[in-house]
Enzyme design. Structure first.
Site, short mmCIF file in Angstrom:
data_model
loop_
_atom_site.label_atom_id
_atom_site.label_comp_id
_atom_site.label_asym_id
_atom_site.label_seq_id
_atom_site.Cartn_x
_atom_site.Cartn_y
_atom_site.Cartn_z
N HIS A 63 0.85 -1.19 0.00
CA HIS A 63 0.00 0.00 0.00
C HIS A 63 0.89 1.24 0.00
CE1 HIS A 63 0.86 -0.61 4.25
NE2 HIS A 63 0.33 0.57 4.57
N HIS A 65 1.16 3.90 2.05
CA HIS A 65 1.57 4.63 3.24
C HIS A 65 3.10 4.78 3.23
CE1 HIS A 65 -2.29 3.98 5.85
NE2 HIS A 65 -2.35 5.07 5.10
N ASP A 67 5.60 4.60 5.28
CA ASP A 67 6.54 3.66 5.87
C ASP A 67 6.70 2.40 5.03
OD1 ASP A 67 3.83 3.22 6.76
OD2 ASP A 67 4.58 1.74 8.20
N HIS A 68 5.97 2.32 3.92
CA HIS A 68 6.09 1.18 3.01
C HIS A 68 6.62 1.56 1.63
CE1 HIS A 68 3.86 -1.81 5.56
NE2 HIS A 68 3.53 -0.67 6.15
N HIS A 140 -7.65 -2.00 5.74
CA HIS A 140 -6.75 -0.90 6.08
C HIS A 140 -7.37 0.38 5.54
CE1 HIS A 140 -2.96 0.15 7.83
NE2 HIS A 140 -2.52 0.78 6.75
N HIS A 269 6.34 -5.59 12.00
CA HIS A 269 5.62 -4.31 12.03
C HIS A 269 5.27 -3.97 13.48
CE1 HIS A 269 2.59 -1.24 10.78
NE2 HIS A 269 3.38 -1.14 9.72
#
Length: 304
Positions: A63, A65, A67-68, A140, A269
């Site tokens: 996805h 976001h 942090d990814h 999510h 995570h």
């Protein structure tokens, strides 16, 4: 197959955990690698492994976001600056193409290698004859996917001793027989490889989850997996907070592994609120429901 965790923190990095990225070795042959998510600093983490951006053939983004994905533009550019000309394929949700192309355009950057970007939906993503990869939609706040990687069954062991006793000499013919092919010998006999193979060896299955609260697709994604990689952002006492933000707890990850009849679970995570002792407590919560649970640390490797 082998997984190496390059980042195991949730949201923000800590002194001991970078944000999400998993390096995946798909098989025993070759140096090619896959990458699952690419948080900020992923290319720095790669420097501490035997791999490098040029080894990476496929990148799967769960996805969008930060942090990814915030490490993705830098890795793409470094791969080009290092002189790699090998093709690279990206898979991820709608918006991935715009993100990559905008970052490259605004920074005056480019890639000198073929770059393909596939914006996906749930279902089978590809099957290369060795591995089949499917995506499932997770729970999510933004479009997010988990991945099921299934290795095709392997042919059984060839009865080399029996073939030698039957007068078949080792050599190129053995390779054809191991594939289950029929071969004709110099004396005119026809040997059917299928009759000289043991039972097929079951392929391995790995399920890698993006960020998710418990949801209907999880069991299908994880069913019977040899290994599940699942987030465990918060402890069980904080389940309401975790689920409201599209995350899972240590016990929820373990309950999924148990209900899916999985062989192993690796939790990752981990919220930055947890010290090493707090992370160990998360592991204990998971193991209370599913004893075959492991806690990922940065550079932790797991083989199948």
């Amino acid at each position: 197959m082998e997984l190496t965790f390059l980042g195991t923190s949730a949201g923000v990095p800590t002194r001991s955990r970078n944000v999400t990225a998993i390096l995946f070795k798909p098989g025993d042959q070759g140096s090619g690698r896959w990458l699952f998510d690419c948080g900020e600093g992923t290319q720095h983490q790669l420097l501490r492994t035997a791999s490098h951006p040029g080894n990476i053939e496929k990148i799967f983004i769960s996805h969008l976001h930060g942090d990814h994905i915030f490490g993705l533009p830098g890795l793409l550019c470094s791969r080009s600056m290092a002189g790699s000309v090998a093709p690279l394929t990206l898979y991820g949700p709608e918006g991935l193409r715009e993100y990559v192309e905008t970052c490259l355009r605004l920074s005056g950057s480019w890639t000198d290698y073929p770059l393909e970007i596939h914006e996906i939906e749930a279902g089978q993503i590809f099957d290369d004859g060795d591995l089949r990869v499917s995506a499932a939609s997770l729970v999510h706040p933004v479009e997010c996917y988990g991945w099921r990687i299934e290795q095709h069954d392997r042919p059984g062991t060839l009865d080399a001793r029996g073939l030698a006793a039957a007068g078949v000499s080792p050599g190129p013919l053995f390779q054809k027989l191991k594939k289950g092919e029929r071969v004709r010998l110099e004396d005119g006999r026809v040997i059917d490889g299928r009759e000289w193979l043991g039972p097929p060896q079951r392929g391995k299955t790995v399920a890698i989850f993006g960020d998710t609260a418990p949801g209907p697709a999880a069991l299908m994604l994880a069913n019977g997996a040899d290994l599940i990689v699942h987030e465990a952002t918060l402890e069980h006492a904080m389940a309401e907070k975790a689920n409201s933000r599209g995350h899972s707890t240590s016990r929820q990850a373990a309950a999924l592994a148990r209900d899916a009849h999985a062989a192993r679970l690796i939790i990752t995570h981990i919220s930055s609120r947890y010290s090493p002792e707090g992370a160990a407590a998360l592991l204990a919560e998971s193991r209370a429901l599913f004893p075959e649970t492991e806690l990922a640390e940065d550079f932790y490797s797991a083989s199948l």
